[in-house]
Design a protein around this motif. Structure first.
Motif, mmCIF file in Angstrom:
data_model
loop_
_atom_site.group_PDB
_atom_site.id
_atom_site.type_symbol
_atom_site.label_atom_id
_atom_site.label_comp_id
_atom_site.label_asym_id
_atom_site.label_seq_id
_atom_site.Cartn_x
_atom_site.Cartn_y
_atom_site.Cartn_z
ATOM 1 N N LEU A 166 0.842 -1.205 0.000
ATOM 2 C CA LEU A 166 0.000 0.000 0.000
ATOM 3 C C LEU A 166 0.873 1.250 0.000
ATOM 4 O O LEU A 166 0.581 2.220 -0.725
ATOM 5 C CB LEU A 166 -0.927 0.008 1.209
ATOM 6 C CG LEU A 166 -1.855 1.229 1.298
ATOM 7 C CD1 LEU A 166 -2.802 1.303 0.115
ATOM 8 C CD2 LEU A 166 -2.647 1.214 2.605
ATOM 9 N N ALA A 167 1.950 1.246 0.783
ATOM 10 C CA ALA A 167 2.854 2.400 0.814
ATOM 11 C C ALA A 167 3.465 2.626 -0.565
ATOM 12 O O ALA A 167 3.627 3.775 -1.006
ATOM 13 C CB ALA A 167 3.944 2.183 1.866
ATOM 14 N N ARG A 168 3.798 1.511 -1.244
ATOM 15 C CA ARG A 168 4.357 1.629 -2.591
ATOM 16 C C ARG A 168 3.322 2.184 -3.574
ATOM 17 O O ARG A 168 3.642 3.011 -4.431
ATOM 18 C CB ARG A 168 4.869 0.263 -3.055
ATOM 19 C CG ARG A 168 5.621 0.323 -4.375
ATOM 20 C CD ARG A 168 6.364 -0.968 -4.678
ATOM 21 N NE ARG A 168 5.464 -2.109 -4.726
ATOM 22 C CZ ARG A 168 5.492 -3.131 -3.869
ATOM 23 N NH1 ARG A 168 6.353 -3.131 -2.862
ATOM 24 N NH2 ARG A 168 4.646 -4.132 -3.987
ATOM 25 N N ASP A 169 2.065 1.764 -3.425
ATOM 26 C CA ASP A 169 0.990 2.259 -4.300
ATOM 27 C C ASP A 169 0.746 3.748 -4.079
ATOM 28 O O ASP A 169 0.556 4.511 -5.039
ATOM 29 C CB ASP A 169 -0.295 1.482 -4.036
ATOM 30 C CG ASP A 169 -0.203 0.026 -4.474
ATOM 31 O OD1 ASP A 169 0.609 -0.258 -5.371
ATOM 32 O OD2 ASP A 169 -0.938 -0.804 -3.911
ATOM 33 N N ILE A 170 0.753 4.173 -2.823
ATOM 34 C CA ILE A 170 0.566 5.593 -2.505
ATOM 35 C C ILE A 170 1.681 6.418 -3.132
ATOM 36 O O ILE A 170 1.444 7.483 -3.731
ATOM 37 C CB ILE A 170 0.550 5.812 -0.976
ATOM 38 C CG1 ILE A 170 -0.697 5.162 -0.347
ATOM 39 C CG2 ILE A 170 0.605 7.303 -0.654
ATOM 40 C CD1 ILE A 170 -1.999 5.840 -0.691
ATOM 41 N N SER A 171 2.919 5.925 -3.009
ATOM 42 C CA SER A 171 4.068 6.623 -3.577
ATOM 43 C C SER A 171 3.956 6.708 -5.100
ATOM 44 O O SER A 171 4.283 7.739 -5.705
ATOM 45 C CB SER A 171 5.366 5.912 -3.186
ATOM 46 O OG SER A 171 6.483 6.560 -3.749
ATOM 47 N N GLN A 172 3.463 5.633 -5.723
ATOM 48 C CA GLN A 172 3.310 5.633 -7.174
ATOM 49 C C GLN A 172 2.267 6.655 -7.616
ATOM 50 O O GLN A 172 2.455 7.360 -8.607
ATOM 51 C CB GLN A 172 2.915 4.238 -7.660
ATOM 52 C CG GLN A 172 2.872 4.127 -9.183
ATOM 53 C CD GLN A 172 2.622 2.698 -9.637
ATOM 54 O OE1 GLN A 172 2.669 1.761 -8.836
ATOM 55 N NE2 GLN A 172 2.362 2.533 -10.929
ATOM 56 N N LEU A 173 1.162 6.766 -6.875
ATOM 57 C CA LEU A 173 0.130 7.754 -7.206
ATOM 58 C C LEU A 173 0.672 9.170 -7.061
ATOM 59 O O LEU A 173 0.358 10.053 -7.877
ATOM 60 C CB LEU A 173 -1.095 7.554 -6.308
ATOM 61 C CG LEU A 173 -1.960 6.325 -6.600
ATOM 62 C CD1 LEU A 173 -3.073 6.183 -5.561
ATOM 63 C CD2 LEU A 173 -2.568 6.408 -8.001
ATOM 64 N N GLN A 174 1.493 9.394 -6.045
ATOM 65 C CA GLN A 174 2.100 10.718 -5.861
ATOM 66 C C GLN A 174 3.034 11.043 -7.019
ATOM 67 O O GLN A 174 3.058 12.178 -7.514
ATOM 68 C CB GLN A 174 2.844 10.775 -4.530
ATOM 69 C CG GLN A 174 1.928 10.786 -3.318
ATOM 70 C CD GLN A 174 2.680 10.668 -2.015
ATOM 71 O OE1 GLN A 174 3.734 10.006 -1.942
ATOM 72 N NE2 GLN A 174 2.160 11.299 -0.960
ATOM 73 N N ASP A 175 3.784 10.041 -7.487
ATOM 74 C CA ASP A 175 4.667 10.248 -8.640
ATOM 75 C C ASP A 175 3.873 10.552 -9.906
ATOM 76 O O ASP A 175 4.376 11.242 -10.803
ATOM 77 C CB ASP A 175 5.542 9.011 -8.864
ATOM 78 C CG ASP A 175 6.569 8.805 -7.757
ATOM 79 O OD1 ASP A 175 6.861 9.781 -7.041
ATOM 80 O OD2 ASP A 175 7.063 7.667 -7.618
ATOM 81 N N MET A 176 2.638 10.063 -9.971
ATOM 82 C CA MET A 176 1.789 10.285 -11.139
ATOM 83 C C MET A 176 1.103 11.655 -11.095
ATOM 84 O O MET A 176 0.399 12.024 -12.035
ATOM 85 C CB MET A 176 0.726 9.180 -11.228
ATOM 86 C CG MET A 176 1.303 7.799 -11.539
ATOM 87 S SD MET A 176 0.084 6.470 -11.318
ATOM 88 C CE MET A 176 -1.155 6.925 -12.551
ATOM 89 N N GLY A 177 1.318 12.397 -10.000
ATOM 90 C CA GLY A 177 0.790 13.754 -9.928
ATOM 91 C C GLY A 177 -0.384 13.944 -8.999
ATOM 92 O O GLY A 177 -0.887 15.067 -8.861
ATOM 93 N N TYR A 178 -0.849 12.881 -8.339
ATOM 94 C CA TYR A 178 -1.967 13.015 -7.409
ATOM 95 C C TYR A 178 -1.492 13.684 -6.119
ATOM 96 O O TYR A 178 -0.447 13.315 -5.560
ATOM 97 C CB TYR A 178 -2.582 11.654 -7.096
ATOM 98 C CG TYR A 178 -3.372 11.079 -8.247
ATOM 99 C CD1 TYR A 178 -4.705 11.434 -8.440
ATOM 100 C CD2 TYR A 178 -2.786 10.179 -9.138
ATOM 101 C CE1 TYR A 178 -5.439 10.903 -9.494
ATOM 102 C CE2 TYR A 178 -3.501 9.651 -10.202
ATOM 103 C CZ TYR A 178 -4.829 10.019 -10.378
ATOM 104 O OH TYR A 178 -5.549 9.513 -11.426
ATOM 105 N N SER A 179 -2.270 14.650 -5.648
ATOM 106 C CA SER A 179 -1.901 15.396 -4.447
ATOM 107 C C SER A 179 -2.374 14.633 -3.210
ATOM 108 O O SER A 179 -3.368 14.989 -2.569
ATOM 109 C CB SER A 179 -2.516 16.801 -4.485
ATOM 110 O OG SER A 179 -2.110 17.555 -3.381
#
Length: 327
Positions: free
Chosen positions: A44-57
């Motif tokens: 889950l932490a990795r998924d959150i980090s990936q979403l942040q890298d994709m531009g999600y605030s």
């Protein structure tokens, strides 16, 4: 389902979280699990980090001793959504069932918690809604005609004393060059040019039926600039139907805002004395103008031109004459 995890995680955060309602790591894992997607804290932490890298605030905060996350909504604030909802609710142009559907869509733009709050605090305006349910379809077709710069055709109707539709021109189709859609005084108008009658006209959107695209291209008369439209809405939509005149109005201090509301804040107003002012404005002399003017019989007068002042007296005398005949 595992392939859809990022998409589902994004939707959960978008709809169910905000700054006041962050979702803890355990709660996110449970929500994903309820949709058949297994997840642990590390992934889950990795998924959150990936979403942040994709531009999600995505923001991380502490709830007790646990990490929690929420998606920062940058599109609309609660106050902005509230204004949009109240505007839709208060508009008579939008039919009742269409109003409810639009309000739900607007409320959901802020997520689940925002939608619940907006629905709890919704004001029910006592507005007589129109019954023409094809309004949105009409607008969509006309907007497409703007892109194509082509003509449209439609039926146009009014109502009889029983509320039934009465089609104009014996239900002959109108063919016009569309110029703009203008919303003013709680009415939606199609501004257009009739190439056959060689005149500009306004038609209410809620009285248009069965609008259709045509392949014929609009003429040069329909290519109106934004500045021309701005001038038109200030003097014509509200007082359309007659010859244009430059009129000098004298009025009391109490009507300063009335003048600004009607003609715009760029209207030049001059003080005459402690309680008298004047302004020169352009209007179209018509029944609509006189209906507006006679709301202020002891607070506003027409100074010039004399021809318009004389027409004012004629209208007043005609009203008195008609009233005397009734008595």
């Amino acid at each position: 389902m595992q392939k859809n995890k990022l998409l589902l995680l994004t939707e959960i955060l978008k709809q169910q979280s905000d700054a006041e309602h962050p979702i803890t790591t355990n709660a996110l894992i449970d929500k994903l699990s309820s949709h058949g997607i297994s997840c642990d804290r590390r992934t889950l932490a990795r998924d959150i980090s990936q979403l942040q890298d994709m531009g999600y605030s995505l923001k991380r905060v502490k709830v007790g001793h646990s990490n929690a996350f929420y998606l920062e909504h940058n599109n609309f604030s609660l106050a902005e959504l509230k204004i949009l909802i109240d505007a839709v609710q208060a508009s008579s142009v939008i039919p009742e069932d269409m109003t409810n559907a639009l309000i739900e869509k607007i409320a959901n733009l802020g997520g689940t918690h925002c939608a619940e709050l907006l629905n709890q605090n919704r004001i029910r305006f006592n507005i007589r809604k129109q019954t023409n349910n094809s309004v949105l379809d009409t607008i969509a077709i006309i907007e497409e005609s703007f892109k194509r710069q082509t003509q449209v055709s439609f039926f146009y109707f009014k109502h009889d004393e029983h509320g039934n539709r009465v089609y104009q021109r014996d239900k002959e189709r109108y063919v016009v060059d569309p110029i703009a859609l203008i919303y003013t005084d709680d009415k939606y108008y199609l501004r257009c040019y009739n190439p056959y009658r060689k005149e500009y006209r306004n038609y209410r959107i809620d009285r248009i039926e069965d609008v259709q695209h045509l392949d014929s291209v609009i003429g040069d008369q329909a290519l109106v600039s934004a500045k021309e439209l701005e001038t038109y809405t200030s003097k014509t939509i509200k007082m359309y139907g007659g010859p244009e005149e430059k009129v000098v109005l004298e009025f009391t201090e109490a009507l300063i805002d009335v003048i600004y509301d009607q003609f715009g804040l760029d209207t030049k107003i001059e003080r005459l004395d402690d309680n008298r002012y004047k302004a020169t404005v352009k209007v179209q002399i018509s029944g609509t103008f006189w209906g507006w003017f006679f709301q202020f019989p002891d607070q506003m007068q027409i100074i010039s031109p004399k021809t318009v002042s004389a027409q004012c007296q004629e209208w007043a005398m005609k009203a008195l004459h008609d009233k005397a005949e009734e008595v």
